[in-house]
Design an enzyme around this catalytic site. Structure first.
Site, PDB file in Angstrom:
ATOM      1  CE1 TYR A 179      91.328  10.783  33.485  1.00 12.72           C
ATOM      2  CE2 TYR A 179      91.472  13.015  32.652  1.00 12.72           C
ATOM      3  CZ  TYR A 179      90.768  12.030  33.300  1.00 12.72           C
ATOM      4  OH  TYR A 179      89.510  12.286  33.753  1.00 12.72           O
ATOM      5  NE  ARG A 222      92.011  19.941  30.887  1.00 13.69           N
ATOM      6  CZ  ARG A 222      92.182  21.032  31.601  1.00 13.69           C
ATOM      7  NH1 ARG A 222      93.313  21.705  31.513  1.00 13.69           N
ATOM      8  NH2 ARG A 222      91.224  21.491  32.374  1.00 13.69           N
ATOM      9  CE  LYS A 241      88.647  20.617  26.481  1.00 10.39           C
ATOM     10  NZ  LYS A 241      88.414  20.279  27.846  1.00 10.39           N
ATOM     11  CB  CYS A 293      82.427  25.532  35.628  1.00  3.57           C
ATOM     12  SG  CYS A 293      83.836  25.773  36.720  1.00  3.57           S
ATOM     13  CB  SER A 337      87.765  22.111  33.272  1.00  6.13           C
ATOM     14  OG  SER A 337      88.441  22.379  32.065  1.00  6.13           O
ATOM     15  CG  HIS A 351      86.667  25.030  27.346  1.00  7.52           C
ATOM     16  ND1 HIS A 351      87.087  25.182  28.660  1.00  7.52           N
ATOM     17  CD2 HIS A 351      86.272  23.733  27.247  1.00  7.52           C
ATOM     18  CE1 HIS A 351      86.945  24.033  29.296  1.00  7.52           C
ATOM     19  NE2 HIS A 351      86.453  23.143  28.471  1.00  7.52           N
ATOM     20  CG  ASP A 368      84.827  20.166  26.538  1.00  9.17           C
ATOM     21  OD1 ASP A 368      84.666  20.753  27.619  1.00  9.17           O
ATOM     22  OD2 ASP A 368      85.949  19.795  26.134  1.00  9.17           O
ATOM     23  NE  ARG A 397      86.655  14.837  32.976  1.00  8.27           N
ATOM     24  CZ  ARG A 397      86.305  16.076  32.637  1.00  8.27           C
ATOM     25  NH1 ARG A 397      85.482  16.292  31.638  1.00  8.27           N
ATOM     26  NH2 ARG A 397      86.762  17.109  33.299  1.00  8.27           N
TER      27      ARG A 397
HETATM   28  P1  GTP Z   1      84.515  19.742  31.583  1.00 11.24           P
HETATM   29  O1  GTP Z   1      84.091  18.481  30.903  1.00 11.24           O
HETATM   30  O2  GTP Z   1      85.621  19.529  32.564  1.00 11.24           O
HETATM   31  O3  GTP Z   1      84.857  20.836  30.630  1.00 11.24           O
HETATM   32  O4  GTP Z   1      83.303  20.174  32.562  1.00 11.24           O
HETATM   33  P2  GTP Z   1      81.842  20.813  32.322  1.00 11.24           P
HETATM   34  O5  GTP Z   1      81.956  22.288  32.218  1.00 11.24           O
HETATM   35  O6  GTP Z   1      81.155  20.101  31.226  1.00 11.24           O
HETATM   36  O7  GTP Z   1      81.115  20.513  33.713  1.00 11.24           O
HETATM   37  P3  GTP Z   1      79.887  19.556  34.090  1.00 11.24           P
HETATM   38  O8  GTP Z   1      78.632  19.921  33.378  1.00 11.24           O
HETATM   39  O9  GTP Z   1      80.341  18.156  33.946  1.00 11.24           O
HETATM   40  O10 GTP Z   1      79.672  19.901  35.624  1.00 11.24           O
HETATM   41  C1  GTP Z   1      80.684  19.738  36.562  1.00 11.24           C
HETATM   42  C2  GTP Z   1      80.146  19.810  37.962  1.00 11.24           C
HETATM   43  O11 GTP Z   1      79.367  20.994  38.155  1.00 11.24           O
HETATM   44  C3  GTP Z   1      79.251  18.624  38.325  1.00 11.24           C
HETATM   45  O12 GTP Z   1      79.586  18.186  39.606  1.00 11.24           O
HETATM   46  C4  GTP Z   1      77.867  19.224  38.318  1.00 11.24           C
HETATM   47  O13 GTP Z   1      77.014  18.544  39.187  1.00 11.24           O
HETATM   48  C5  GTP Z   1      78.109  20.680  38.720  1.00 11.24           C
HETATM   49  N1  GTP Z   1      77.086  21.573  38.146  1.00 11.24           N
HETATM   50  C6  GTP Z   1      76.720  21.640  36.841  1.00 11.24           C
HETATM   51  N2  GTP Z   1      75.707  22.531  36.659  1.00 11.24           N
HETATM   52  C7  GTP Z   1      75.434  23.051  37.866  1.00 11.24           C
HETATM   53  C8  GTP Z   1      74.499  24.042  38.332  1.00 11.24           C
HETATM   54  O14 GTP Z   1      73.715  24.619  37.578  1.00 11.24           O
HETATM   55  N3  GTP Z   1      74.526  24.309  39.657  1.00 11.24           N
HETATM   56  C9  GTP Z   1      75.400  23.693  40.510  1.00 11.24           C
HETATM   57  N4  GTP Z   1      75.358  24.024  41.805  1.00 11.24           N
HETATM   58  N5  GTP Z   1      76.285  22.761  40.124  1.00 11.24           N
HETATM   59  C10 GTP Z   1      76.314  22.442  38.821  1.00 11.24           C
HETATM   60  C1  SPV Z   2      88.346  19.669  30.629  1.00 10.55           C
HETATM   61  O1  SPV Z   2      89.168  19.511  31.532  1.00 10.55           O
HETATM   62  O2  SPV Z   2      87.935  20.800  30.276  1.00 10.55           O
HETATM   63  C2  SPV Z   2      87.785  18.484  29.944  1.00 10.55           C
HETATM   64  C3  SPV Z   2      88.409  17.189  30.184  1.00 10.55           C
HETATM   65  O3  SPV Z   2      86.854  18.610  29.166  1.00 10.55           O
HETATM   66  S1  SPV Z   2      89.883  16.982  29.299  1.00 10.55           S
HETATM   67  O4  SPV Z   2      89.568  16.301  28.026  1.00 10.55           O
HETATM   68  O5  SPV Z   2      90.765  16.112  30.094  1.00 10.55           O
HETATM   69  O6  SPV Z   2      90.495  18.238  29.018  1.00 10.55           O
HETATM   70 MN    MN Z   3      86.262  20.886  28.985  1.00 13.02          MN
END
Ligand code: GTP
Ligand code: SPV
Ligand code: MN
Length: 579
Positions: A198, A70, A207, A251, A249, A227, A278, A366
C-alpha cells in the site's frame, strides 16, 4: 564512468541472490512497458478494468483488507545511535533491523519477477532533485512509481552521472500484518519494506525517500524536505505568489493545491497554479529566498470527498489514465466513493454494497494520476530552479480554539506554530480516527531524525542574509456548537490566502493578539459569501483561558524533546505564554 552502474548491478545481483526471483526486469518507463504491465495485472487480477467509455485508461486495484494505510507502529528509523531517531520515531539498531529483514527477504520472490525501478524525485535537470532505485516484486508498485516519479532511462542516466542513489528494497510478502516492516537506514541511504503493497509503505520514492531519508539528508546539506503542498496564486495584475502549506495526512493539501477560486475572484482574474500536493523540497537561493520543487510527478490523492463541489480540478484530472485503489464501483462499472453522485453496487472489498459494512469506498481509498493531467498544473512545476516561496502555512484539524488564520510575528514564532501543530487523526494511517495528536510541521510520521534537531534545523534558516517567507497557521476545521464546520473551506480558502498575500505585500496591517496577528476588521474579503457576522467572530475568536491551557500543553509536548530541544523554541513558547 561505469563504476556506478557496476555498483548498482552488484546490488541488484546481491538482492536477486537473496530473494531468488524467476526473472529480473529493468524498468525503462516507456508506454509499451506500462501497457504490458497493465495487461499482466488485468490477467492476474491485480487490476480490474473500469468503464473505459466513461473512464478511459482507468483501473481499480483492491488491496488486501488488512493493508489499506500507512503503518506507523511498524515503521522504523534505524540510526546507529538510538538518540538520533528521537522520541518521534520507532527505532531499531541497524544490525537487528538488517537481520530481521534479511530473514523476511530470503527467497521471497521465488517464481516472481523482480522489477528494478530507477527514479528521480524532482525535475530530471534540477540541482534540487535526488535519485533512487526501488527493487520490488509488485507490478502495482511499478505502475504507481511510473506515475509518481520520473522513472526509467533518464533517471538511470542521472544516477550514472551523479554516482549515488537511495537504495529501496520492497516485497509484498505474504501481506501478513505480523510480518510487515518499513525500515529506514538514513546513514546508509537505504530503505527496506516488507509485507505491504500500500501507498506510503510500498511506493518507496514517496514518504520513505522523499521525506524520511530526504529530511535526514536535507539537515546535513542545508535544505528542507517537507510534507507540504505548493500552490501559486496569481492576482489580477498577473503577479504570482507561491505558498507552501503543511497539513497532516487527509487534512486538505490536495484540495488547497487545486483550489478553484470563488466566482467573484475568477471574474476578477485570480488564477491558481498547482505545483505540488504532498511533498516540497526547499532550499535558500542566491537571493536569500527559499526556492521549492515538488519531487513528485503525480498525485496519490484521497478519493472520498473528492467531488464537483469540493475539488472539480481533481475530478477532471482523474477522468482518464488513473489507477484507483480501494474505491467502490457503480452498476455500470464506474469508480465511486462517498461524496460522488450515483450509487455503489460493489464495495472496496468487492462485496455487494451493504451500508451495514460501513462506507462503500475505503476512507483512505486513493487515486494515482499524472500531475500533467491537472488543468491547473503549473508550467513552473518543471522549473529546475524551483519557485520562490512567499508564505509557509501550517494547519490541522482543530474543532476548537485555533482561529481560521493567524500570522507569526517572525520566523522563530512561526517555527513554534509549526512545532505546536495538532490535528485530529485520520484514516491515512491505521489506528483510531479523530483523536487529537501533536504533529509538528505535519511531519510526525515522516521526519527521519530527532524532532529536537529538526526544530534546530528549521531555526537555522534565520540568517541575516535570508529573505524568509512569512509563516501562518490556518484551521479550516473549527466547528460550531451544532458540530458543523464554521468555515465553508475549499475554494473559499482563497479569501484567507488573499489576506496572507496582502500581509506579505504589506498592504494590510492585521490585528495583533497575544497568539499572533489576525485579520483586522474588514481585512478578510467576504463578499459573495453568506457568512453570518457571529460565525466570523467565532472563527477569529481568541479564547484566553483556552490558550493558556494550550500553551501549557505545548510546553509539555516540547519537553518531550529535551535535551535536544533548542532553547530558542522553549523561550519562544514562554514568551507567547506570557504575552
Ligand atoms: P494526504 O494525501 O493524506 O497527505 O492528504 P491531503 O492533506 O492531501 O488531504 P486532502 O486534500 O485529500 O483532503 C482530505 C479530506 O479533507 C477530504 O475528505 C476533503 O474533502 C477534506 N477537506 C479538504 N479541504 C477542506 C476544507 O477546506 N474544509 C473542509 N471542511 N474539509 C476539507
Ligand atoms: C499520506 O498519508 O500523507 C499520504 C498517503 O499522502 S501515503 O502515500 O500512503 O503516505
Ligand atoms: Mn501526504
Amino acid at each position: 564512468m561505469t563504476s556506478m552502474l557496476d555498483s548498482l548491478e552488484r546490488w541488484v545481483h546481491d538482492v536477486a541472490a537473496m530473494t531468488r526471483p524467476a526473472t529480473i526486469h529493468w524498468c525503462d518507463g516507456s508506454d509499451t512497458e506500462y501497457r504490458t504491465l497493465v495487461q499482466q495485472m488485468l490477467q492476474s487480477g491485480d487490476l480490474i478494468e473500469l468503464n473505459q467509455q466513461t473512464h478511459p485508461g482507468c483501473y481499480l486495484h483492491r488491496s488486501s483488507p488488512s493493508d489499506v494505510a500507512r503503518v506507523e507502529h511498524l515503521t522504523f528509523v534505524c540510526t546507529k545511535d538510538e538518540a538520533d531517531a528521537g522520541p518521534n520515531n520507532h527505532w531499531m539498531a541497524p544490525a537487528d533491523a538488517h537481520a530481521k529483514m534479511d530473514a523476511l527477504f530470503e527467497g521471497c520472490m521465488e517464481g516472481r519477477t523482480m522489477y528494478v525501478i530507477p527514479y528521480c524525485m524532482g525535475p530530471i535537470d534540477s540541482p534540487l532533485s535526488r535519485c533512487g532505485v526501488e527493487i520490488t516484486d509488485s507490478p502495482y508498485v511499478v505502475a504507481n512509481m511510473r506515475t509518481m516519479t520520473r522513472m526509467g532511462a533518464a533517471a538511470l542516466a542521472r544516477i550514472e552521472r551523479e554516482g549515488h542513489f537511495v537504495k529501496g528494497l520492497h516485497s509484498t510478502g505474504e501481506l501478513d500484518p505480523e510480518r510487515r516492516f518499513i525500515m529506514h537506514f538514513p546513514e546508509e541511504l537505504s530503505i527496506q519494506s516488507y509485507g505491504s503493497g500500500y501507498g506510503g509503505n510500498a511506493l518507496l520514492g514517496k514518504k520513505c525517500h522523499a521525506l524520511r531519508i530526504a529530511s535526514h539528508q536535507a539537515r546535513s546539506e542545508g535544505w528542507l524536505a517537507e510534507h507540504m503542498l505548493i500552490v501559486g496564486i496569481e492576482n489580477p495584475q498577473g503577479q504570482t505568489h507561491y505558498i507552501a502549506a503543511a497539513f497532516p495526512s487527509a487534512c486538505g493539501k490536495t484540495n488547497l493545491a487545486m483550489l478553484i477560486p470563488p466566482e467573484g475572484y475568477r471574474k476578477a482574474g485570480w488564477r491558481v497554479w498547482t505545483v505540488g500536493d504532498d511533498i516540497c523540497w526547499m532550499r535558500p537561493g542566491a537571493d536569500g529566498r527559499l526556492y521549492a520543487i515538488n519531487p513528485e510527478a503525480g498525485f496519490f490523492g484521497v478519493a472520498p470527498g473528492t467531488s464537483d463541489s469540493s475539488n472539480p480540478n481533481a475530478l477532471t484530472t482523474i477522468a482518464r489514465d488513473t489507477i484507483f485503489t480501494n474505491v467502490a464501483v457503480t452498476a455500470d462499472n464506474q469508480p465511486w466513493w462517498e461524496g460522488l453522485p450515483g450509487t455503489p453496487v460493489t464495495d472496496w472489498q468487492g462485496r455487494p454494497y451493504d451500508s451495514a459494512n460501513g462506507p462503500a469506498a475505503h476512507p483512505n481509498s486513493r487515486f494515482t494520476v499524472s500531475a500533467k493531467q491537472c488543468p491547473t498544473w503549473s508550467p513552473k512545476a518543471e522549473d529546475a530552479q524551483g519557485v520562490p516561496i512567499s508564505a509557509i502555512v501550517f494547519g490541522g484539524r482543530r474543532p476548537s480554539l485555533l482561529p481560521l488564520v493567524m500570522e507569526a510575528r517572525d520566523w522563530t514564532h512561526g517555527v513554534l506554530m509549526g512545532a505546536a501543530m495538532g490535528s485530529e487523526t485520520t484514516a491515512a494511517a491505521t489506528g483510531a480516527v479523530g483523536v487529537l495528536r501533536r504533529d509538528s510541521m505535519a511531519m510526525k510520521p515522516f521526519c527521519g531524525y530527532h524532532y529536537g534537531d529538526y526544530f534546530s534545523h528549521w531555526l537555522s534558516f534565520d540568517k541575516p542574509s535570508a529573505k524568509l517567507p512569512k509563516i501562518f497557521h490556518v484551521n479550516w476545521f473549527r466547528k460550531g456548537k451544532d458540530g458543523k464546520f464554521l468555515w465553508p473551506g475549499f475554494g473559499e480558502n482563497l479569501r484567507v490566502l488573499e489576506w496572507m498575500i496582502a500581509r506579505v505585500e504589506n498592504k494590510v496591517s492585521g490585528a495583533e493578539t497575544p497568539i499572533g496577528t489576525l485579520p483586522a476588521h474588514g481585512e478578510l474579503k467576504l463578499e459573495g459569501l453568506n457568512l453570518p457576522r457571529e460565525t466570523l467572530a467565532e472563527l477569529l475568536e481568541v479564547d484566553q483561558a483556552g490558550w493558556q491551557a494550550e500553551l501549557h500543553a505545548i510546553g509539555e509536548y516540547l519537553n518531550s524533546f529535551a535535551p535536544r530541544l533548542p532553547a530558542r523554541l522553549r523561550q519562544e513558547q514562554q514568551r507567547v505564554a506570557q504575552a
